[in-house]
Design an enzyme around this catalytic site. Structure first.
Site, PDB file in Angstrom:
ATOM      1  N   ASP A  66      -3.335   0.089   1.393  1.00  0.00           N
ATOM      2  CA  ASP A  66      -2.311  -0.910   1.078  1.00  0.00           C
ATOM      3  C   ASP A  66      -1.053  -0.187   0.594  1.00  0.00           C
ATOM      4  OD1 ASP A  66      -2.467  -4.206   0.279  1.00  0.00           O
ATOM      5  OD2 ASP A  66      -0.798  -3.021  -0.506  1.00  0.00           O
ATOM      6  N   ILE A  67       0.090  -0.636   1.071  1.00  0.00           N
ATOM      7  CA  ILE A  67       1.356   0.037   0.753  1.00  0.00           C
ATOM      8  C   ILE A  67       1.744  -0.178  -0.712  1.00  0.00           C
ATOM      9  CG2 ILE A  67       3.005  -1.829   1.288  1.00  0.00           C
ATOM     10  CD1 ILE A  67       4.507   0.268   3.023  1.00  0.00           C
ATOM     11  N   ASN A 116      -7.268 -13.439   1.106  1.00  0.00           N
ATOM     12  CA  ASN A 116      -6.361 -14.537   0.784  1.00  0.00           C
ATOM     13  C   ASN A 116      -6.090 -15.332   2.065  1.00  0.00           C
ATOM     14  OD1 ASN A 116      -6.040 -13.629  -1.912  1.00  0.00           O
ATOM     15  ND2 ASN A 116      -4.554 -12.103  -1.225  1.00  0.00           N
ATOM     16  N   GLU A 159       0.222 -13.432   2.194  1.00  0.00           N
ATOM     17  CA  GLU A 159       1.599 -13.082   2.544  1.00  0.00           C
ATOM     18  C   GLU A 159       1.722 -12.592   3.977  1.00  0.00           C
ATOM     19  OE1 GLU A 159       2.947 -10.426  -0.518  1.00  0.00           O
ATOM     20  OE2 GLU A 159       2.955 -12.033  -2.005  1.00  0.00           O
ATOM     21  N   VAL A 160       0.709 -11.909   4.459  1.00  0.00           N
ATOM     22  CA  VAL A 160       0.734 -11.415   5.842  1.00  0.00           C
ATOM     23  C   VAL A 160      -0.249 -12.258   6.653  1.00  0.00           C
ATOM     24  CG1 VAL A 160       0.300  -9.460   7.365  1.00  0.00           C
ATOM     25  CG2 VAL A 160       1.347  -9.072   5.130  1.00  0.00           C
ATOM     26  N   HIS A 192      -7.008 -10.189   6.802  1.00  0.00           N
ATOM     27  CA  HIS A 192      -7.272  -8.860   6.232  1.00  0.00           C
ATOM     28  C   HIS A 192      -8.159  -8.975   5.012  1.00  0.00           C
ATOM     29  CE1 HIS A 192      -3.459 -10.428   4.658  1.00  0.00           C
ATOM     30  NE2 HIS A 192      -3.752  -9.829   3.521  1.00  0.00           N
ATOM     31  N   HIS A 244      -9.006  -7.249   1.608  1.00  0.00           N
ATOM     32  CA  HIS A 244      -8.601  -6.267   0.596  1.00  0.00           C
ATOM     33  C   HIS A 244      -9.862  -5.656  -0.005  1.00  0.00           C
ATOM     34  CE1 HIS A 244      -4.323  -7.582  -0.209  1.00  0.00           C
ATOM     35  NE2 HIS A 244      -4.769  -8.705   0.322  1.00  0.00           N
TER      36      HIS A 244
HETATM   37  P1  AMP Z   1      -1.874 -10.802   1.250  1.00  0.00           P
HETATM   38  O1  AMP Z   1      -1.064 -11.308   0.085  1.00  0.00           O
HETATM   39  O2  AMP Z   1      -3.351 -11.006   1.072  1.00  0.00           O
HETATM   40  O3  AMP Z   1      -1.358 -11.337   2.569  1.00  0.00           O
HETATM   41  O4  AMP Z   1      -1.704  -9.232   1.230  1.00  0.00           O
HETATM   42  C1  AMP Z   1      -0.867  -8.530   2.073  1.00  0.00           C
HETATM   43  C2  AMP Z   1      -0.979  -7.085   1.656  1.00  0.00           C
HETATM   44  O5  AMP Z   1      -0.424  -6.283   2.672  1.00  0.00           O
HETATM   45  C3  AMP Z   1      -0.231  -6.752   0.349  1.00  0.00           C
HETATM   46  O6  AMP Z   1      -1.146  -6.204  -0.599  1.00  0.00           O
HETATM   47  C4  AMP Z   1       0.813  -5.733   0.800  1.00  0.00           C
HETATM   48  O7  AMP Z   1       1.025  -4.725  -0.159  1.00  0.00           O
HETATM   49  C5  AMP Z   1       0.201  -5.196   2.069  1.00  0.00           C
HETATM   50  N1  AMP Z   1       1.153  -4.665   3.035  1.00  0.00           N
HETATM   51  C6  AMP Z   1       2.274  -5.263   3.497  1.00  0.00           C
HETATM   52  N2  AMP Z   1       2.908  -4.474   4.385  1.00  0.00           N
HETATM   53  C7  AMP Z   1       2.147  -3.359   4.505  1.00  0.00           C
HETATM   54  C8  AMP Z   1       2.262  -2.160   5.263  1.00  0.00           C
HETATM   55  N3  AMP Z   1       3.302  -1.949   6.097  1.00  0.00           N
HETATM   56  N4  AMP Z   1       1.308  -1.214   5.133  1.00  0.00           N
HETATM   57  C9  AMP Z   1       0.276  -1.400   4.285  1.00  0.00           C
HETATM   58  N5  AMP Z   1       0.108  -2.516   3.551  1.00  0.00           N
HETATM   59  C10 AMP Z   1       1.033  -3.477   3.644  1.00  0.00           C
END
Ligand code: AMP
Ligand code: ZN
Length: 115
Positions: A33-34, A89, A97-98, A102, A104
């Site tokens: 995770d970034i 999530n 958010e994405v 995924h 975590h």
């Molecule tokens: P969520 O809130 O469950 O959708 O989590 C999205 C996760 O993706 C967050 O923890 C971000 O830090 C992570 N994230 C977003 N962009 C990237 C990226 N380019 N590389 C790695 N992790 C990312």
């Protein structure tokens, strides 16, 4: 649609955006995770574009099983030997958010930044 051209995780899967990869096979990709919450924090994603658990059906059962069973293997490999947390999530109220499914995986010595 197996890939969404506007999806950041699809772009990572296609190698169009860099990531710190931990694992890859035909079905899954795992990368750090970034913005980690914990000393160990990585994501396991399916290579096909599935938005969230709302979008899974019986055909995805094997894929979901693979994602979950990969988590302890990679957690151990990354040094999370004293426990780890798995979080998915889903949707707005779930804090997603994405919009690409995924898992975590977070672990390592506490305290953590969050969670
Ligand atoms: P969520 O809130 O469950 O959708 O989590 C999205 C996760 O993706 C967050 O923890 C971000 O830090 C992570 N994230 C977003 N962009 C990237 C990226 N380019 N590389 C790695 N992790 C990312
Ligand atoms: Zn995607």
């Amino acid at each position: 649609m197996s890939h969404d051209p506007n999806c950041i995780f699809c772009k990572i899967i296609e190698g169009k955006i860099p990531s710190r990869k931990l694992y890859e096979d035909d079905d899954l990709l795992a990368f750090h995770d970034i913005s980690p919450w914990a000393p160990v924090h990585f994501l396991i994603v399916p290579k096909i574009h599935v938005v969230s658990l709302y979008d899974v059906s019986a055909e995805h059962q094997a894929l979901l099983g693979k994602m979950l069973s990969l988590a302890p293997e990679l957690a151990r490999q990354e040094g999370a030997l004293n426990g780890f947390r798995c979080v998915i999530n889903n949707g707005q109220d779930g804090g997603q958010e994405v919009s690409h499914l995924h898992l975590h995986v977070m672990g390592g010595a506490r305290p953590w930044a969050r969670g």
